[in-house]
Design a protein around this motif. Structure first.
Motif, PDB file in Angstrom:
ATOM      1  N   PRO A  67       0.690   0.715 -16.619  1.00 45.25           N
ATOM      2  CA  PRO A  67       1.958   1.232 -16.095  1.00 45.25           C
ATOM      3  C   PRO A  67       2.626   0.213 -15.161  1.00 45.25           C
ATOM      4  O   PRO A  67       1.961  -0.579 -14.487  1.00 45.25           O
ATOM      5  CB  PRO A  67       1.539   2.488 -15.327  1.00 45.25           C
ATOM      6  CG  PRO A  67       0.105   2.311 -15.022  1.00 45.25           C
ATOM      7  CD  PRO A  67      -0.465   1.482 -16.125  1.00 45.25           C
ATOM      8  N   ARG A  68       3.954   0.244 -15.152  1.00 44.73           N
ATOM      9  CA  ARG A  68       4.730  -0.652 -14.282  1.00 44.73           C
ATOM     10  C   ARG A  68       4.621  -0.196 -12.833  1.00 44.73           C
ATOM     11  O   ARG A  68       4.520   0.994 -12.545  1.00 44.73           O
ATOM     12  CB  ARG A  68       6.198  -0.652 -14.699  1.00 44.73           C
ATOM     13  CG  ARG A  68       6.426  -1.152 -16.082  1.00 44.73           C
ATOM     14  CD  ARG A  68       6.233  -2.630 -16.124  1.00 44.73           C
ATOM     15  NE  ARG A  68       6.463  -3.117 -17.483  1.00 44.73           N
ATOM     16  CZ  ARG A  68       6.415  -4.358 -17.812  1.00 44.73           C
ATOM     17  NH1 ARG A  68       6.139  -5.268 -16.919  1.00 44.73           N
ATOM     18  NH2 ARG A  68       6.627  -4.726 -19.046  1.00 44.73           N
ATOM     19  N   VAL A  69       4.676  -1.163 -11.930  1.00 50.98           N
ATOM     20  CA  VAL A  69       4.564  -0.881 -10.507  1.00 50.98           C
ATOM     21  C   VAL A  69       5.685  -1.595  -9.774  1.00 50.98           C
ATOM     22  O   VAL A  69       6.000  -2.745 -10.072  1.00 50.98           O
ATOM     23  CB  VAL A  69       3.193  -1.364  -9.956  1.00 50.98           C
ATOM     24  CG1 VAL A  69       3.092  -1.160  -8.472  1.00 50.98           C
ATOM     25  CG2 VAL A  69       2.056  -0.683 -10.682  1.00 50.98           C
ATOM     26  N   ASP A  70       6.320  -0.918  -8.822  1.00 51.56           N
ATOM     27  CA  ASP A  70       7.313  -1.546  -7.951  1.00 51.56           C
ATOM     28  C   ASP A  70       6.607  -2.047  -6.702  1.00 51.56           C
ATOM     29  O   ASP A  70       5.732  -1.375  -6.147  1.00 51.56           O
ATOM     30  CB  ASP A  70       8.396  -0.548  -7.544  1.00 51.56           C
ATOM     31  CG  ASP A  70       9.293  -0.185  -8.714  1.00 51.56           C
ATOM     32  OD1 ASP A  70       9.326  -0.948  -9.697  1.00 51.56           O
ATOM     33  OD2 ASP A  70       9.960   0.864  -8.627  1.00 51.56           O
ATOM     34  N   ILE A  71       6.995  -3.219  -6.237  1.00 47.91           N
ATOM     35  CA  ILE A  71       6.416  -3.791  -5.021  1.00 47.91           C
ATOM     36  C   ILE A  71       7.537  -3.987  -4.018  1.00 47.91           C
ATOM     37  O   ILE A  71       8.567  -4.590  -4.315  1.00 47.91           O
ATOM     38  CB  ILE A  71       5.730  -5.140  -5.306  1.00 47.91           C
ATOM     39  CG1 ILE A  71       4.588  -4.947  -6.300  1.00 47.91           C
ATOM     40  CG2 ILE A  71       5.231  -5.777  -4.018  1.00 47.91           C
ATOM     41  CD1 ILE A  71       3.960  -6.231  -6.764  1.00 47.91           C
ATOM     42  N   ASP A  72       7.349  -3.493  -2.820  1.00 50.42           N
ATOM     43  CA  ASP A  72       8.296  -3.662  -1.732  1.00 50.42           C
ATOM     44  C   ASP A  72       7.517  -4.270  -0.572  1.00 50.42           C
ATOM     45  O   ASP A  72       6.677  -3.625   0.035  1.00 50.42           O
ATOM     46  CB  ASP A  72       8.897  -2.314  -1.343  1.00 50.42           C
ATOM     47  CG  ASP A  72      10.016  -2.452  -0.329  1.00 50.42           C
ATOM     48  OD1 ASP A  72      10.358  -3.599   0.024  1.00 50.42           O
ATOM     49  OD2 ASP A  72      10.544  -1.418   0.097  1.00 50.42           O
TER      50      ASP A  72
END
Length: 95
Positions: A67-72
């Motif tokens: 699954p895709r993951v957002d990184i902040d």
């Protein structure tokens, strides 16, 4: 004064390569030898090369299915002010 010995050597240069021969048969033979040496040799692959390729493709497939993951990511300087802010999002969301 400049030394002109290099220019004198160049002026007296005589080509000794068979490619510069006046005899067409000698030139043709030299070209055939050159072409033969430049021919591509068949590449003999090993089983380990095949296994390495399969492993690389399976690892790539496994990563694509995750699954895709957002990184902040926020980075703060010692004075508690923001030094860097880096947002990495899925490319499909950016458009």
């Amino acid at each position: 004064m400049s030394d002109n010995s290099a220019l004198k050597e160049l002026a007296s240069f005589a080509a000794k390569s068979p490619h510069a021969s006046d005899n067409p048969a000698v030139r043709r033979s030299a070209m055939n030898t050159l072409i033969t040496n430049l021919d591509h040799q068949p590449i003999h692959r090993k089983v380990t090369d095949l296994l390495g390729t399969v492993m690389a493709l399976s690892a790539r497939t496994r990563r694509m299915l995750q699954p895709r993951v957002d990184i902040d990511l926020d980075v703060f300087a010692p004075g508690n002010s923001r030094a860097v802010r880096l947002l990495m999002r899925d490319n499909a969301d950016i458009s």
